[in-house]
Design a protein around this motif. Structure first.
Motif, short mmCIF file in Angstrom:
data_model
loop_
_atom_site.label_atom_id
_atom_site.label_comp_id
_atom_site.label_asym_id
_atom_site.label_seq_id
_atom_site.Cartn_x
_atom_site.Cartn_y
_atom_site.Cartn_z
N THR A 80 0.83 -1.20 0.00
CA THR A 80 0.00 0.00 0.00
C THR A 80 0.87 1.26 0.00
N ASP A 81 2.17 1.12 0.32
CA ASP A 81 3.00 2.33 0.27
C ASP A 81 4.15 2.15 -0.72
N ALA A 82 4.43 3.26 -1.41
CA ALA A 82 5.36 3.23 -2.53
C ALA A 82 6.77 2.86 -2.08
N MET A 83 7.16 3.33 -0.90
CA MET A 83 8.52 3.07 -0.41
C MET A 83 8.78 1.57 -0.28
N SER A 84 7.88 0.85 0.39
CA SER A 84 8.11 -0.60 0.55
C SER A 84 8.04 -1.30 -0.79
N ALA A 85 7.14 -0.84 -1.66
CA ALA A 85 7.04 -1.46 -2.98
C ALA A 85 8.37 -1.32 -3.71
N ASP A 96 4.64 4.54 -8.62
CA ASP A 96 4.23 5.91 -8.28
C ASP A 96 2.93 6.29 -8.99
N GLU A 97 2.84 5.92 -10.27
CA GLU A 97 1.62 6.25 -11.01
C GLU A 97 0.39 5.65 -10.35
N ILE A 98 0.53 4.40 -9.89
CA ILE A 98 -0.63 3.70 -9.33
C ILE A 98 -0.91 4.18 -7.90
N LEU A 99 0.13 4.14 -7.03
CA LEU A 99 -0.12 4.42 -5.60
C LEU A 99 -0.20 5.91 -5.29
N VAL A 100 0.63 6.70 -5.98
CA VAL A 100 0.68 8.13 -5.65
C VAL A 100 -0.16 8.94 -6.64
N GLY A 101 0.06 8.71 -7.94
CA GLY A 101 -0.67 9.47 -8.97
C GLY A 101 -2.11 9.02 -9.12
N LYS A 102 -2.46 7.85 -8.52
CA LYS A 102 -3.84 7.34 -8.57
C LYS A 102 -4.34 7.19 -10.01
N ALA A 132 -2.29 -2.83 -10.60
CA ALA A 132 -3.23 -2.17 -9.70
C ALA A 132 -4.14 -3.25 -9.13
N ASP A 133 -4.48 -3.15 -7.85
CA ASP A 133 -5.25 -4.20 -7.18
C ASP A 133 -6.65 -4.39 -7.77
N GLY A 134 -7.35 -3.28 -8.02
CA GLY A 134 -8.78 -3.36 -8.34
C GLY A 134 -9.09 -3.39 -9.82
N LEU A 135 -10.36 -3.14 -10.14
CA LEU A 135 -10.82 -3.23 -11.53
C LEU A 135 -10.27 -2.07 -12.36
N ALA A 136 -9.70 -2.42 -13.51
CA ALA A 136 -9.13 -1.38 -14.37
C ALA A 136 -9.36 -1.67 -15.85
N GLY A 137 -10.42 -2.43 -16.12
CA GLY A 137 -10.79 -2.69 -17.52
C GLY A 137 -9.71 -3.40 -18.31
N GLY A 161 -6.22 1.52 -7.38
CA GLY A 161 -4.78 1.52 -7.12
C GLY A 161 -4.42 1.84 -5.69
N ASP A 162 -5.31 1.55 -4.74
CA ASP A 162 -4.96 1.73 -3.33
C ASP A 162 -3.90 0.71 -2.89
N LYS A 163 -3.89 -0.41 -3.62
CA LYS A 163 -2.86 -1.42 -3.37
C LYS A 163 -2.20 -1.74 -4.70
N VAL A 164 -0.97 -2.17 -4.63
CA VAL A 164 -0.28 -2.58 -5.85
C VAL A 164 0.26 -3.99 -5.62
#
Ligand code: AMP
Ligand code: GLY
Length: 424
Positions: free
Chosen positions: A124-129, A167-173, A144-149, A179-182
């Protein structure tokens, strides 16, 4: 009986087309449907995510069976709602649909039960990822964890690209809440296949195998899309691989779902990589694949309705569908620019020439009709689908059909089913 189909794309057009051939069905409704679907079903002006309004409609119209096409209403809990009101509906409940709705959830079930899949970790956080990435080898698969077509997977060749994707997924949303989880995964090599089954929670009934083409350009180049074409059967799923998918993946999956008290009834779509070591799970979907549904419906000889009912009633062990031996191939025609930005409203020419096509059918994924003219209205526009005596014959026939159709900026892949052709 009266049937309601939910959705409006090529998959739903194929479902309505198949259901319209059932002698058991007196009337089909489709919500919201499309102009093309309106030739086979009565349209209902309710969006597929308006689940309360859909339940009211089904109750008022005394609908005997509702069939859910897309994933979103499933993850919103449409099945739980219908069932709480005593309405018959085909599809998994909200928690079951998490197999598709959350890649982290799916990976947890896979890893816990030793079901073959890519090694992975969820963050859930970019640093650990990013720390995790430094310990892995390229290429990196960032999801990205959830539905994204079908577009929420980024395959990165370098560590810096992978860090950007995180960063795009977790921070840039880039994918919003999806993308709350990656999920960061090991890259698997092999050939992909789609394996769909019906399950009533106890029994598994495999449908015909198929293969999708996810990348936008020939030779599997360019970004991932929702699917550029599909064919069935997929020769990569040999009888041996078929048995391994059932034994090593679906059997333990069903046990795992039951252990969690999830009564899963509906389609389980297993997206697979057939690797040197055997089949491994890339993803699950909780519904029919799109476009895989189109060639599969074309190959299904039996009535679809009894299969859907047996799924709901827990009687899949009592039914065995008949299939046409002839392979079927679907080529998706898309708007220029898809899966990125694209224009709409282009006039489509040539559809009238395929109206009475004896070996095929044109399923509409994103079109509208205005004063008798068909216009594009989506990224994926049409799914031209045909059957033939062999894969080669089906490919020839489908591209003959494609050749009749044109619009300004039409794009399609010219190599659908090449892998199967190479296998002979
Ligand atoms: P998914 O939505 O998870 O199926 O991913 C979409 C596409 O990305 C798949 O169809 C594959 O082409 C590719 N992909 C996903 N995961 C992996 C992986 N672990 N290794 C290689 N390719 C992958
Ligand atoms: N064709 C892939 C999917 O339906 O997700």
């Amino acid at each position: 009986m009266k049937v309601l189909v939910i959705g409006s794309g090529g998959r739903e057009h194929a479902l309505v087309w198949k259901i319209s051939q059932s002698p058991r069905v007196a009337k089909i409704y489709c919500a919201p449907g499309s102009a093309a679907i309106s030739e086979l079903a009565q349209l209902v002006a309710i969006g597929s995510e308006q689940i309360k309004e859909l339940a009211d409609f089904a109750a008022n119209e005394k609908i005997d069976l509702t069939v859910v096409g897309p994933e979103l209403p499933l993850t919103l809990g449409i099945v739980d709602l219908f069932e709480s009101r005593g309405l018959r509906i085909f599809g998994p409940n909200k928690i079951g649909a998490q197999l598709e709705g959350s890649k982290a959830f799916a990976k947890e079930i896979l890893h816990q039960n030793n079901i073959p899949t890519a090694a992975s970790s969820t963050f859930t956080d970019a640093m650990s990822a990013k720390q995790y990435i430094t310990r892995q080898r390229a290429p990196y698969v960032i999801k990205a964890d959830g539905l994204a077509g079908g577009k929420g997977v980024i395959i990165c060749q370098s560590r810096s690209e992978a860090e950007c994707a995180v960063d795009e997924i977790l921070v840039g949303k880039a994918f919003g809440e999806a993308g709350d989880k990656v999920v960061i995964e090991e890259f698997l090599e092999g050939e992909e296949a789609s394996f769909m089954v019906l399950t009533d929670g106890e029994h598994v009934l495999p449908l015909a195998s198929s293969q999708d083409h996810k990348r936008v350009f020939d030779g599997d180049e360019g970004p991932n899309t929702g699917g550029m074409g599909a064919y069935s059967p997929a020769p990569v799923v040999t009888p041996e691989i078929h048995e391994r998918i059932l034994g090593e993946i679906l059997a333990p999956l069903l046990v795992a779902l039951k252990k969690r008290n999830i009564r899963y009834r509906g389609v389980i779509y297993v997206g697979l990589m057939i690797t040197k070591e055997g089949p491994k799970v890339l993803e699950f979907n909780a519904r029919f694949g799109d476009p895989e549904c189109q060639p599969i419906m074309m190959r299904l000889k039996s009535d679809l309705i009894p299969l859907l009912e047996a799924t709901i009633d827990g009687k899949l062990n009592e039914i065995s569908p008949q299939w046409y031996d002839e392979p079927a191939v679907c080529v998706v025609l898309t708007a220029d620019g898809y899966p990125g930005a694209y224009e709409k409203g282009k006039e489509i020419r040539g559809l009238d020439k395929l109206k009475n096509w004896s070996n095929g059918f044109v399923f509409h994924a994103g079109t509208i009709k205005q004063s008798n003219r068909w216009l594009t209205s989506g990224g994926r526009v049409l799914g031209v689908t045909a059957r033939g005596e062999s894969i080669a014959a089906a490919v020839k026939e489908v591209y003959r059909g494609v050749g009749e159709i044109a619009w300004d900026g039409m794009h399609y892949r010219k190599d659908i089913a090449q892998r199967a052709l190479r296998k002979g």
